[in-house]
Design a protein around this motif. Structure first.
Motif, mmCIF file in Angstrom:
data_model
loop_
_atom_site.group_PDB
_atom_site.id
_atom_site.type_symbol
_atom_site.label_atom_id
_atom_site.label_comp_id
_atom_site.label_asym_id
_atom_site.label_seq_id
_atom_site.Cartn_x
_atom_site.Cartn_y
_atom_site.Cartn_z
ATOM 1 N N LEU A 1 83.666 41.198 65.612
ATOM 2 C CA LEU A 1 84.435 41.706 66.741
ATOM 3 C C LEU A 1 84.852 43.147 66.518
ATOM 4 O O LEU A 1 85.385 43.508 65.470
ATOM 5 C CB LEU A 1 85.679 40.840 66.940
ATOM 6 C CG LEU A 1 86.562 41.222 68.120
ATOM 7 C CD1 LEU A 1 85.874 40.857 69.434
ATOM 8 C CD2 LEU A 1 87.914 40.546 68.023
ATOM 9 N N LEU A 2 84.620 43.997 67.548
ATOM 10 C CA LEU A 2 85.123 45.369 67.538
ATOM 11 C C LEU A 2 86.473 45.435 68.232
ATOM 12 O O LEU A 2 87.413 46.052 67.737
ATOM 13 C CB LEU A 2 84.162 46.282 68.298
ATOM 14 C CG LEU A 2 83.102 47.062 67.546
ATOM 15 C CD1 LEU A 2 82.310 47.904 68.533
ATOM 16 C CD2 LEU A 2 83.711 47.943 66.473
ATOM 17 N N LEU A 3 86.539 44.848 69.433
ATOM 18 C CA LEU A 3 87.776 44.854 70.205
ATOM 19 C C LEU A 3 87.638 43.857 71.351
ATOM 20 O O LEU A 3 86.544 43.381 71.644
ATOM 21 C CB LEU A 3 88.076 46.257 70.745
ATOM 22 C CG LEU A 3 86.961 47.032 71.445
ATOM 23 C CD1 LEU A 3 86.754 46.560 72.857
ATOM 24 C CD2 LEU A 3 87.248 48.532 71.422
ATOM 25 N N LYS A 4 88.789 43.577 71.985
ATOM 26 C CA LYS A 4 88.775 42.654 73.119
ATOM 27 C C LYS A 4 89.865 43.022 74.110
ATOM 28 O O LYS A 4 90.893 43.605 73.745
ATOM 29 C CB LYS A 4 88.961 41.208 72.644
ATOM 30 C CG LYS A 4 90.293 40.921 71.983
ATOM 31 C CD LYS A 4 90.358 39.467 71.522
ATOM 32 C CE LYS A 4 91.670 39.185 70.797
ATOM 33 N NZ LYS A 4 91.720 37.782 70.292
ATOM 34 N N TYR A 5 89.605 42.707 75.371
ATOM 35 C CA TYR A 5 90.595 42.856 76.421
ATOM 36 C C TYR A 5 90.893 41.481 77.001
ATOM 37 O O TYR A 5 89.986 40.788 77.471
ATOM 38 C CB TYR A 5 90.080 43.784 77.537
ATOM 39 C CG TYR A 5 91.002 43.784 78.724
ATOM 40 C CD1 TYR A 5 90.741 42.980 79.838
ATOM 41 C CD2 TYR A 5 92.170 44.540 78.726
ATOM 42 C CE1 TYR A 5 91.601 42.943 80.915
ATOM 43 C CE2 TYR A 5 93.035 44.506 79.806
ATOM 44 C CZ TYR A 5 92.740 43.706 80.887
ATOM 45 O OH TYR A 5 93.606 43.662 81.953
ATOM 46 N N LEU A 6 92.173 41.138 76.993
ATOM 47 C CA LEU A 6 92.590 39.871 77.599
ATOM 48 C C LEU A 6 93.461 40.130 78.816
ATOM 49 O O LEU A 6 93.301 39.483 79.863
ATOM 50 C CB LEU A 6 93.346 39.010 76.575
ATOM 51 C CG LEU A 6 92.587 38.679 75.282
ATOM 52 C CD1 LEU A 6 93.442 37.800 74.372
ATOM 53 C CD2 LEU A 6 91.274 38.004 75.579
ATOM 54 N N SER A 7 94.413 41.046 78.682
ATOM 55 C CA SER A 7 95.302 41.400 79.783
ATOM 56 C C SER A 7 96.108 42.619 79.335
ATOM 57 O O SER A 7 95.971 43.092 78.204
ATOM 58 C CB SER A 7 96.253 40.247 80.132
ATOM 59 O OG SER A 7 97.102 39.969 79.043
ATOM 60 N N GLY A 8 96.943 43.144 80.243
ATOM 61 C CA GLY A 8 97.830 44.236 79.868
ATOM 62 C C GLY A 8 97.158 45.589 79.952
ATOM 63 O O GLY A 8 96.381 45.856 80.870
ATOM 64 N N SER A 9 97.454 46.462 78.998
ATOM 65 C CA SER A 9 96.934 47.826 79.006
ATOM 66 C C SER A 9 95.416 47.835 79.115
ATOM 67 O O SER A 9 94.721 47.107 78.398
ATOM 68 C CB SER A 9 97.355 48.554 77.739
ATOM 69 O OG SER A 9 96.718 49.814 77.651
ATOM 70 N N THR A 10 94.914 48.703 79.984
ATOM 71 C CA THR A 10 93.467 48.719 80.212
ATOM 72 C C THR A 10 92.716 49.462 79.126
ATOM 73 O O THR A 10 91.499 49.366 79.038
ATOM 74 C CB THR A 10 93.147 49.361 81.566
ATOM 75 O OG1 THR A 10 93.710 50.674 81.594
ATOM 76 C CG2 THR A 10 93.723 48.532 82.704
ATOM 77 N N LEU A 11 93.408 50.221 78.299
ATOM 78 C CA LEU A 11 92.763 50.914 77.182
ATOM 79 C C LEU A 11 92.999 50.106 75.922
ATOM 80 O O LEU A 11 94.133 49.867 75.515
ATOM 81 C CB LEU A 11 93.343 52.324 77.032
ATOM 82 C CG LEU A 11 92.680 53.192 75.955
ATOM 83 C CD1 LEU A 11 91.214 53.452 76.297
ATOM 84 C CD2 LEU A 11 93.436 54.507 75.792
#
Lengths: 109, 113
Positions: free
Chosen positions: A46-56
């Motif tokens: 894993l490098l990174l993930k977006y679940l919710s909240g800040s878009t960056l």
């Protein structure tokens, strides 16, 4: 249905230059978005993930990605690449089921 | 440190042989997955399991079967290997729900001659 499109299959870039790897998704529901990296002869990590909240979202090794709901995109960026960033990069929606076809990043000395 | 291990890194088998690929995870994860990875096609899901003895077909289950007798172990079986099954096989695991990242093994590069 959900799907992921990685628009660039290969991206060559010179060392210390910036890079953007593009990912677009289609989904009719809320999404969880992921970027994974695969170094030669290894599994994905894993490098990174977006679940919710800040878009960056900031990840490991200086990478970051921005979730853009209106454009249904989740592009990966790094301001200055190193030789060691040469790898295959995969975008995924909801982690396990929907992977893009991958982008091969080659950093040129 | 979390770990997913696969029984072999490289495997060469003959057409028609029965092939077993083993995957073990030490994180007590409910979900386990088998993918194959081919150039230009990315990762394609073969089978997944969300509990012991439970299995679900993925996108390309034909020619494959799976077994999950214990929570930590998920086996992929090629009943009669064919040359078009030459590929990289990746195992992964994660907790239930789409919000959790997967943890991958190092992969098994299978060549069927």
């Amino acid at each position: 249905a959900q799907s992921v499109t990685q628009l660039d299959s290969q991206v060559p870039v010179f060392e210390e230059a910036p890079v953007e790897l593009r990912c677009n998704y289609s989904s009719s529901v809320s999404v969880y978005l992921f970027w994974y990296v695969q170094y030669p002869n290894q599994g994905l990590q894993l490098l990174l993930k977006y679940l919710s909240g800040s878009t960056l979202v900031k990840g490991i090794n200086g990478f970051e990605a921005e979730f853009n709901k209106s454009q249904t995109s989740f592009h990966l960026r790094k301001p200055s690449v190193h030789i060691s960033d040469t790898a295959e990069y995969f975008c995924a929606v909801r982690s396990q089921f929907y992977f893009g076809t991958g982008t091969s990043l080659t950093v040129i000395p | 440190d979390v770990k997913v291990t696969q029984s072999s890194r490289y495997l060469v088998k003959r057409t028609g042989e029965k092939v077993f690929l083993e995957c073990v995870q030490d994180m007590d994860h409910e979900n386990m997955f088998w993918y194959r990875q081919d150039p230009g096609l990315g990762l394609r899901l073969i089978y997944f399991s969300y509990d012991v003895k439970m299995k679900e077909k993925g996108d390309i289950p034909e020619g494959y079967s799976v077994s999950r007798e214990k929570k930590e172990r998920f086996s992929l079986i090629l009943e009669s290997a064919s040359t078009n099954q030459t590929s990289m096989y990746l195992c992964a695991s994660n907790p239930p729900g789409g919000a959790y990242e997967q943890y991958f093994g190092p992969g098994t590069r299978l060549t069927v001659t």
